[in-house]
Motif scaffolding. Sequence first.
Motif, PDB file in Angstrom:
ATOM      1  N   ARG A  92       2.949  31.655  37.126  1.00  0.00           N
ATOM      2  CA  ARG A  92       2.186  32.666  36.404  1.00  0.00           C
ATOM      3  C   ARG A  92       1.826  32.292  34.967  1.00  0.00           C
ATOM      4  NH1 ARG A  92       3.701  38.527  38.332  1.00  0.00           N
ATOM      5  NH2 ARG A  92       4.225  38.083  40.491  1.00  0.00           N
ATOM      6  N   THR A  93       2.187  31.078  34.544  1.00  0.00           N
ATOM      7  CA  THR A  93       1.878  30.680  33.170  1.00  0.00           C
ATOM      8  C   THR A  93       1.307  29.263  33.143  1.00  0.00           C
ATOM      9  OG1 THR A  93       3.947  29.565  32.537  1.00  0.00           O
ATOM     10  CG2 THR A  93       3.933  31.982  32.417  1.00  0.00           C
ATOM     11  N   ASP A  94       0.846  28.888  31.988  1.00  0.00           N
ATOM     12  CA  ASP A  94       0.353  27.526  31.769  1.00  0.00           C
ATOM     13  C   ASP A  94       1.294  26.732  30.867  1.00  0.00           C
ATOM     14  OD1 ASP A  94      -1.989  27.879  33.294  1.00  0.00           O
ATOM     15  OD2 ASP A  94      -3.010  28.810  31.607  1.00  0.00           O
ATOM     16  N   PHE A  95       2.535  27.223  30.690  1.00  0.00           N
ATOM     17  CA  PHE A  95       3.485  26.495  29.861  1.00  0.00           C
ATOM     18  C   PHE A  95       3.816  25.157  30.502  1.00  0.00           C
ATOM     19  CE2 PHE A  95       4.746  30.963  28.710  1.00  0.00           C
ATOM     20  CZ  PHE A  95       4.227  30.916  27.424  1.00  0.00           C
ATOM     21  N   ARG A  96       4.019  24.151  29.665  1.00  0.00           N
ATOM     22  CA  ARG A  96       4.358  22.818  30.170  1.00  0.00           C
ATOM     23  C   ARG A  96       5.714  22.858  30.876  1.00  0.00           C
ATOM     24  NH1 ARG A  96       3.811  20.413  24.718  1.00  0.00           N
ATOM     25  NH2 ARG A  96       5.666  19.290  25.336  1.00  0.00           N
ATOM     26  N   PRO A  97       5.809  22.236  32.040  1.00  0.00           N
ATOM     27  CA  PRO A  97       7.060  22.256  32.801  1.00  0.00           C
ATOM     28  C   PRO A  97       8.277  21.769  32.013  1.00  0.00           C
ATOM     29  CG  PRO A  97       5.295  21.384  34.152  1.00  0.00           C
ATOM     30  CD  PRO A  97       4.743  21.540  32.754  1.00  0.00           C
ATOM     31  N   GLU A  98       8.091  20.745  31.167  1.00  0.00           N
ATOM     32  CA  GLU A  98       9.243  20.232  30.427  1.00  0.00           C
ATOM     33  C   GLU A  98       9.755  21.253  29.409  1.00  0.00           C
ATOM     34  OE1 GLU A  98       5.578  18.395  28.425  1.00  0.00           O
ATOM     35  OE2 GLU A  98       6.231  18.782  30.473  1.00  0.00           O
ATOM     36  N   LEU A  99       8.859  22.093  28.865  1.00  0.00           N
ATOM     37  CA  LEU A  99       9.314  23.139  27.947  1.00  0.00           C
ATOM     38  C   LEU A  99      10.064  24.238  28.683  1.00  0.00           C
ATOM     39  CD1 LEU A  99       6.266  23.377  25.545  1.00  0.00           C
ATOM     40  CD2 LEU A  99       8.549  22.490  25.026  1.00  0.00           C
ATOM     41  N   LEU A 100       9.624  24.542  29.898  1.00  0.00           N
ATOM     42  CA  LEU A 100      10.357  25.520  30.715  1.00  0.00           C
ATOM     43  C   LEU A 100      11.763  24.995  31.010  1.00  0.00           C
ATOM     44  CD1 LEU A 100       7.462  26.445  33.135  1.00  0.00           C
ATOM     45  CD2 LEU A 100       8.441  27.931  31.377  1.00  0.00           C
ATOM     46  N   GLU A 101      11.864  23.715  31.300  1.00  0.00           N
ATOM     47  CA  GLU A 101      13.175  23.122  31.564  1.00  0.00           C
ATOM     48  C   GLU A 101      14.049  23.148  30.311  1.00  0.00           C
ATOM     49  OE1 GLU A 101      14.485  22.162  34.544  1.00  0.00           O
ATOM     50  OE2 GLU A 101      12.659  23.089  35.314  1.00  0.00           O
ATOM     51  N   ALA A 128      17.832  24.950  29.092  1.00  0.00           N
ATOM     52  CA  ALA A 128      18.852  24.021  28.597  1.00  0.00           C
ATOM     53  C   ALA A 128      19.092  22.872  29.567  1.00  0.00           C
ATOM     54  CB  ALA A 128      20.156  24.749  28.274  1.00  0.00           C
ATOM     55  N   HIS A 129      18.046  22.483  30.299  1.00  0.00           N
ATOM     56  CA  HIS A 129      18.138  21.337  31.196  1.00  0.00           C
ATOM     57  C   HIS A 129      17.776  20.067  30.436  1.00  0.00           C
ATOM     58  CE1 HIS A 129      17.355  23.954  35.011  1.00  0.00           C
ATOM     59  NE2 HIS A 129      18.563  24.134  34.508  1.00  0.00           N
ATOM     60  N   THR A 130      18.302  18.949  30.869  1.00  0.00           N
ATOM     61  CA  THR A 130      17.945  17.648  30.312  1.00  0.00           C
ATOM     62  C   THR A 130      16.580  17.264  30.861  1.00  0.00           C
ATOM     63  OG1 THR A 130      20.256  17.017  30.237  1.00  0.00           O
ATOM     64  CG2 THR A 130      18.651  15.234  30.157  1.00  0.00           C
ATOM     65  N   VAL A 131      15.700  16.836  29.974  1.00  0.00           N
ATOM     66  CA  VAL A 131      14.332  16.502  30.380  1.00  0.00           C
ATOM     67  C   VAL A 131      14.059  15.043  30.072  1.00  0.00           C
ATOM     68  CG1 VAL A 131      11.893  17.010  29.990  1.00  0.00           C
ATOM     69  CG2 VAL A 131      13.559  18.867  29.960  1.00  0.00           C
ATOM     70  N   GLY A 132      13.440  14.359  31.032  1.00  0.00           N
ATOM     71  CA  GLY A 132      13.045  12.969  30.833  1.00  0.00           C
ATOM     72  C   GLY A 132      14.189  12.001  31.063  1.00  0.00           C
ATOM     73  N   ASN A 133      13.832  10.722  31.024  1.00  0.00           N
ATOM     74  CA  ASN A 133      14.850   9.687  31.180  1.00  0.00           C
ATOM     75  C   ASN A 133      15.468   9.371  29.821  1.00  0.00           C
ATOM     76  OD1 ASN A 133      13.206   7.770  29.823  1.00  0.00           O
ATOM     77  ND2 ASN A 133      12.140   7.290  31.737  1.00  0.00           N
ATOM     78  N   ALA A 134      16.402   8.464  29.795  1.00  0.00           N
ATOM     79  CA  ALA A 134      17.131   8.151  28.560  1.00  0.00           C
ATOM     80  C   ALA A 134      16.204   7.674  27.451  1.00  0.00           C
ATOM     81  CB  ALA A 134      18.214   7.107  28.843  1.00  0.00           C
ATOM     82  N   VAL A 135      15.205   6.876  27.793  1.00  0.00           N
ATOM     83  CA  VAL A 135      14.273   6.366  26.780  1.00  0.00           C
ATOM     84  C   VAL A 135      13.433   7.508  26.219  1.00  0.00           C
ATOM     85  CG1 VAL A 135      12.288   4.850  26.380  1.00  0.00           C
ATOM     86  CG2 VAL A 135      14.213   4.054  27.776  1.00  0.00           C
ATOM     87  N   GLU A 136      12.910   8.367  27.091  1.00  0.00           N
ATOM     88  CA  GLU A 136      12.109   9.500  26.627  1.00  0.00           C
ATOM     89  C   GLU A 136      12.932  10.414  25.716  1.00  0.00           C
ATOM     90  OE1 GLU A 136       8.997  10.196  30.297  1.00  0.00           O
ATOM     91  OE2 GLU A 136      11.072  10.841  30.557  1.00  0.00           O
ATOM     92  N   ARG A 137      14.166  10.654  26.085  1.00  0.00           N
ATOM     93  CA  ARG A 137      15.038  11.507  25.263  1.00  0.00           C
ATOM     94  C   ARG A 137      15.339  10.851  23.917  1.00  0.00           C
ATOM     95  NH1 ARG A 137      17.427  12.093  30.256  1.00  0.00           N
ATOM     96  NH2 ARG A 137      19.218  10.830  29.653  1.00  0.00           N
ATOM     97  N   ALA A 138      15.464   9.520  23.901  1.00  0.00           N
ATOM     98  CA  ALA A 138      15.758   8.818  22.652  1.00  0.00           C
ATOM     99  C   ALA A 138      14.617   8.957  21.653  1.00  0.00           C
ATOM    100  CB  ALA A 138      16.033   7.339  22.936  1.00  0.00           C
ATOM    101  N   TYR A 139      13.385   9.022  22.143  1.00  0.00           N
ATOM    102  CA  TYR A 139      12.227   9.125  21.259  1.00  0.00           C
ATOM    103  C   TYR A 139      11.789  10.566  21.004  1.00  0.00           C
ATOM    104  CZ  TYR A 139      11.665   4.105  21.274  1.00  0.00           C
ATOM    105  OH  TYR A 139      11.880   2.769  21.090  1.00  0.00           O
ATOM    106  N   ALA A 140      12.372  11.499  21.698  1.00  0.00           N
ATOM    107  CA  ALA A 140      12.011  12.911  21.498  1.00  0.00           C
ATOM    108  C   ALA A 140      12.589  13.378  20.167  1.00  0.00           C
ATOM    109  CB  ALA A 140      12.546  13.755  22.648  1.00  0.00           C
TER     110      ALA A 140
END
Length: 85
Positions: free
Chosen positions: A28-37, A41-53
């Motif tokens: 029902r929304t257009d929010f980005r899936p990673e923001l919903l996650e 309080a879920h971990t999003v992305g792989n280790a490299v993506e998290r390191a640069y976030a």
Amino acid sequence: AGGAAVTRGIPGVVHGMRSTFRNWGRERTDFRPELLELALAHTVGNAVERAYARDDGLEQRRTIMIAWAEFLSKPDKAGRKVGKR
């Protein structure tokens, strides 16, 4: 099952509410899936993506939670508020 919600007389379980939130966000929304996650309080992305976030998306997550609260406050087709029994 149900924990604190059941002891207060509210049927359901926390995971069910979290699942409902995720389904609402996807369907029902257009929010980005990673923001919903992140809002869950879920971990999003792989280790490299998290390191640069460098941003936790707090302001965007605040917008999501306001929209969720508004959704829960609206009456359903029978006139009941979704978040109330």
